[in-house]
Design an enzyme around this catalytic site. Structure first.
Site, PDB file in Angstrom:
ATOM      1  CE  LYS A 284      42.766  37.725  31.105  1.00 24.13           C
ATOM      2  NZ  LYS A 284      42.887  39.116  31.582  1.00 24.13           N
TER       3      LYS A 284
HETATM    4  C1  LIG Z   1      41.741  39.500  32.858  1.00 28.70           C
HETATM    5  C2  LIG Z   1      41.195  38.883  34.079  1.00 28.70           C
HETATM    6  C3  LIG Z   1      39.932  39.179  34.595  1.00 28.70           C
HETATM    7  C4  LIG Z   1      39.083  40.311  34.105  1.00 28.70           C
HETATM    8  O1  LIG Z   1      38.870  40.368  32.769  1.00 28.70           O
HETATM    9  P1  LIG Z   1      38.498  41.765  32.041  1.00 28.70           P
HETATM   10  O2  LIG Z   1      37.960  41.262  30.754  1.00 28.70           O
HETATM   11  O3  LIG Z   1      39.769  42.538  31.865  1.00 28.70           O
HETATM   12  O4  LIG Z   1      37.496  42.454  32.860  1.00 28.70           O
HETATM   13  C5  LIG Z   1      39.460  38.464  35.676  1.00 28.70           C
HETATM   14  N1  LIG Z   1      40.202  37.526  36.255  1.00 28.70           N
HETATM   15  C6  LIG Z   1      41.444  37.222  35.819  1.00 28.70           C
HETATM   16  C7  LIG Z   1      42.223  36.150  36.492  1.00 28.70           C
HETATM   17  C8  LIG Z   1      41.999  37.910  34.740  1.00 28.70           C
HETATM   18  O5  LIG Z   1      43.238  37.637  34.339  1.00 28.70           O
END
Ligand SMILES: *Cc1c(COP(=O)(O)O)cnc(C)c1O
Length: 401
Positions: free
Chosen positions: A186
């Site tokens: 992210k």
């Molecule tokens: C990455 C993501 C998640 C989940 O995040 P994690 O930290 O990997 O559990 C949830 N929703 C969206 C849209 C994402 O891109």
């Protein structure tokens, strides 16, 4: 997008602070900490970043969605409306609480279609979850008015849109409760981590207790804390929070780089008349973590996607055939492949889902190409990439017509 591209001395310093006193846990051990409260500090910092009253850090984005729903009282038998284009975490979080995922079509924003949302409302509907996919957003005013009209909880998953905004407000802060992920890919990363964001004090207190076994966090003796309600462990560690603290300080710089690279590529592709760009609702500003555009039809989009791959244009996807982000390949969901028994209500919803036609979503996802915008590219690399993309697209368009 990924914040790890630009790791540096600041991340190392923050992590070393934690290692030097050895308190890897975010709560308690006050005497040993030398004043280091990385999770607490990151929460304060995120309150400013997202212009919000309350932030609760948790162990992942999936945990954030789970805790957000639980904090708003969503549970067994409640229907939660969510989009066909998202990450698997959306239905995982809904289902772990015993709630029922109701999937509906997206539109040219690549997020929830407000009309599809309204058509899916039943007496069991409790919440609507918009997922701000690939750096942009849904029509938040339209979605909010549907939620207001039907007295539904509005949840905003902004995991992929850190730094975007709508009518001057940060994405993630617009609904009743918002969610972020700071996983490794992210825009800002903690390694693993997430956040629940809200202006609703009750939801915040619920999130604070629920994510730490229901402990009430009163006083400084953890063993003496009572439990107003049941909880679970969705805590983040100090080590993860420390990385995030360094990254959040650098977010303005990250967003500047993303926007610069996005703009260079977009300006080159805009000269191709057959291409249209994803609709950004009026008043919306993308985070520029991705650039999304549409080809005239699915066949040409697949051709471009294939040709990008063969010619070394990486990190661009057509999600139609994708296993992670689009309903077509979520067979484990449609076939209700659970390790443990599911309720009849959930099973019958998933059975209905496996038979449902999502032609409108197919139309937009089939024609779409979504390109990740990296921060570690040099300006020259971005310009070369844009030129190459344009050549490939024009080649595919002429070949096919
Ligand atoms: C990455 C993501 C998640 C989940 O995040 P994690 O930290 O990997 O559990 C949830 N929703 C969206 C849209 C994402 O891109």
């Amino acid at each position: 997008m990924p914040g790890f591209e630009l790791f540096g001395d600041l991340e190392r310093k923050e992590v070393n602070d934690v290692l030097e006193n050895g308190v890897l846990m975010r709560y308690g051990f006050d005497g040993m900490r030398n004043g280091h409260w990385k999770a607490k500090q990151l929460e304060q910092s995120l309150c400013q970043t997202f212009s919000t009253n309350h932030v609760q850090l948790v162990s992942s984005g999936t945990a954030a969605v789970t805790v957000a729903l639980a904090s708003a009282g969503v549970g067994a038998g409640d229907e939660v409306i969510m989009p066909t284009f998202t990450f698997v975490a959306s239905f995982e979080a809904i289902m772990i609480l015993g709630a029922i995922p109701v999937l509906v079509d997206i539109d040219d924003t690549l997020t929830l279609d407000p009309k599809a949302v309204e058509a899916a409302i039943t007496p069991k509907t409790k919440a609507v979850m918009v997922v701000q996919m690939c750096g942009s957003m849904g029509d938040m005013d339209a979605l909010k008015s549907v939620c207001d009209k039907h007295k539904l909880i509005f949840v905003e998953d902004a995991c992929q849109a850190i730094g975007g905004s709508y009518k001057g407000k940060p994405l993630g802060s617009l609904a009743d409760v918002g969610c972020f992920s700071f996983d490794f890919v992210k825009t800002i990363t903690c390694g693993e981590g997430g956040a629940v964001v809200t202006n609703n004090k009750e939801y915040y207190i619920n999130a604070d207790h629920y994510s730490d076994h229901g402990h009430d966090h009163v006083g400084s003796d953890r063993g003496a804390e009572t439990h107003p309600f049941l909880g679970y462990n969705f805590r983040i560690s100090e080590l993860n929070a420390a990385v995030g603290l360094a990254q959040v300080k650098r977010l303005p710089e990250f967003l500047r780089i993303q926007r610069k690279h996005y703009t260079i590529i977009r300006e080159v592709l805009e000269s191709i008349p057959e291409i249209t760009f994803r609709t950004v609702p009026e008043g919306g500003i993308e985070s520029c973590a991705f650039l999304n555009f549409f080809l005239p039809d699915k066949e040409r989009a697949l051709l471009v996607s294939q040709s990008f791959k063969e010619n070394g244009v990486d990190v661009c996807w057509n999600y139609f055939e994708n296993n992670w982000h689009y309903i077509r390949k979520w067979n484990h969901l449609k076939e209700a492949k659970s390790l443990y028994p599911l309720t009849d209500a959930v099973k019958s919803q998933l059975d209905a889902l496996s038979k449902k036609d999502f032609a409108q979503s197919d139309y937009w996802i089939g024609r779409n190409i979504s390109c990740l915008i990296k921060m570690s590219w040099t300006e020259e690399e971005v310009r070369d990439r844009a030129k190459k993309m344009k050549e490939i697209i024009i080649d595919c368009l002429t070949k096919d017509s």
